[in-house]
Motif scaffolding. Sequence first.
Motif, PDB file in Angstrom:
ATOM      1  N   ASP A 137      28.777  43.284  35.898  1.00 56.16           N
ATOM      2  CA  ASP A 137      28.350  42.374  34.836  1.00 56.16           C
ATOM      3  C   ASP A 137      29.112  41.062  35.030  1.00 56.16           C
ATOM      4  O   ASP A 137      30.215  40.884  34.525  1.00 56.16           O
ATOM      5  CB  ASP A 137      28.641  42.988  33.467  1.00 56.16           C
ATOM      6  CG  ASP A 137      28.119  42.122  32.332  1.00 56.16           C
ATOM      7  OD1 ASP A 137      27.434  41.121  32.612  1.00 56.16           O
ATOM      8  OD2 ASP A 137      28.414  42.432  31.159  1.00 56.16           O
ATOM      9  N   GLU A 138      28.507  40.125  35.757  1.00 59.15           N
ATOM     10  CA  GLU A 138      29.216  38.917  36.149  1.00 59.15           C
ATOM     11  C   GLU A 138      29.424  37.926  35.002  1.00 59.15           C
ATOM     12  O   GLU A 138      30.398  37.193  34.982  1.00 59.15           O
ATOM     13  CB  GLU A 138      28.462  38.231  37.288  1.00 59.15           C
ATOM     14  CG  GLU A 138      28.431  39.055  38.568  1.00 59.15           C
ATOM     15  CD  GLU A 138      27.788  38.310  39.718  1.00 59.15           C
ATOM     16  OE1 GLU A 138      27.107  37.289  39.453  1.00 59.15           O
ATOM     17  OE2 GLU A 138      27.967  38.737  40.878  1.00 59.15           O
ATOM     18  N   ASN A 139      28.511  37.869  34.040  1.00 57.80           N
ATOM     19  CA  ASN A 139      28.649  36.911  32.942  1.00 57.80           C
ATOM     20  C   ASN A 139      29.129  37.544  31.639  1.00 57.80           C
ATOM     21  O   ASN A 139      29.121  36.901  30.587  1.00 57.80           O
ATOM     22  CB  ASN A 139      27.324  36.184  32.694  1.00 57.80           C
ATOM     23  CG  ASN A 139      26.176  37.162  32.431  1.00 57.80           C
ATOM     24  OD1 ASN A 139      26.369  38.378  32.379  1.00 57.80           O
ATOM     25  ND2 ASN A 139      24.986  36.628  32.272  1.00 57.80           N
ATOM     26  N   ASP A 140      29.527  38.819  31.691  1.00 61.22           N
ATOM     27  CA  ASP A 140      30.123  39.512  30.527  1.00 61.22           C
ATOM     28  C   ASP A 140      29.216  39.459  29.304  1.00 61.22           C
ATOM     29  O   ASP A 140      29.677  39.272  28.165  1.00 61.22           O
ATOM     30  CB  ASP A 140      31.492  38.905  30.186  1.00 61.22           C
ATOM     31  CG  ASP A 140      32.508  39.093  31.290  1.00 61.22           C
ATOM     32  OD1 ASP A 140      32.437  40.124  31.979  1.00 61.22           O
ATOM     33  OD2 ASP A 140      33.359  38.199  31.484  1.00 61.22           O
ATOM     34  N   ASP A 141      27.919  39.663  29.491  1.00 65.83           N
ATOM     35  CA  ASP A 141      27.000  39.695  28.357  1.00 65.83           C
ATOM     36  C   ASP A 141      26.609  41.115  27.976  1.00 65.83           C
ATOM     37  O   ASP A 141      25.746  41.320  27.117  1.00 65.83           O
ATOM     38  CB  ASP A 141      25.741  38.885  28.670  1.00 65.83           C
ATOM     39  CG  ASP A 141      24.963  39.462  29.850  1.00 65.83           C
ATOM     40  OD1 ASP A 141      25.510  40.312  30.571  1.00 65.83           O
ATOM     41  OD2 ASP A 141      23.811  39.037  30.053  1.00 65.83           O
ATOM     42  N   GLY A 142      27.235  42.107  28.592  1.00 67.73           N
ATOM     43  CA  GLY A 142      26.919  43.495  28.278  1.00 67.73           C
ATOM     44  C   GLY A 142      25.735  44.052  29.042  1.00 67.73           C
ATOM     45  O   GLY A 142      25.382  45.217  28.860  1.00 67.73           O
TER      46      GLY A 142
END
Length: 217
Positions: free
Chosen positions: A116-121
Amino acid sequence: FGRWKDSGGRMAIVVAQEVLARRYEARLFSLASLFHFACYVALIIIPFVISYTSQSLWIMEKTGREQPEVHFHHEVLVVAQGAHPSQRFAFSSSAGVNALFGDALRAVSVRLSEADENDDGRPEFLHLEVSIPLRPGEDIVGLTVLAALDYSLQDNVRFGTNATAIVQYAGGVAGSGLQFWGDLELHAARALPPFTSSAVGPPTLAGALAATTADAL
């Protein structure tokens, strides 16, 4: 003519009738004028707000893009073809399917990871690493890997289903390794209803492929 009435003991006839009206006036810059103006504005804005939030009052169908939430279902099936036609190596995460493999069953190392590269779940990448131990003189020229996935949509529609990632390779020359990249896409025969929960999916990977695997081996 009007109707007959008894007015003060005398008979009389109504020849005309009018409705009395009372009018209230206020200065232009006053609380009463402000309230009057706010009521007119509310009559215009409230219907638009209701139609926008409902998202289905006027719009019958629309298209959109959404990143799904995809996770591994921890069900894997691996079938490898050796250099000789009689050589088959197979492994499954289901003990019931492994019982069908017989002598072809081989202990396989399977590693699953999500990025999850952008940490949006919602993972952008799913990594599946399969390692098959080989004895001296054994080679692999063909490979089939099936991995079960959980696929769901949350923004425009409430939708969940099971998906299967399939990797197939067949070649005449054995190699030391094999790498695959792919995209997961949803293709629907008809538009999904908005904000309607639904769960669709085939049986588990083990149950759906048990008969096929037995025939192949």
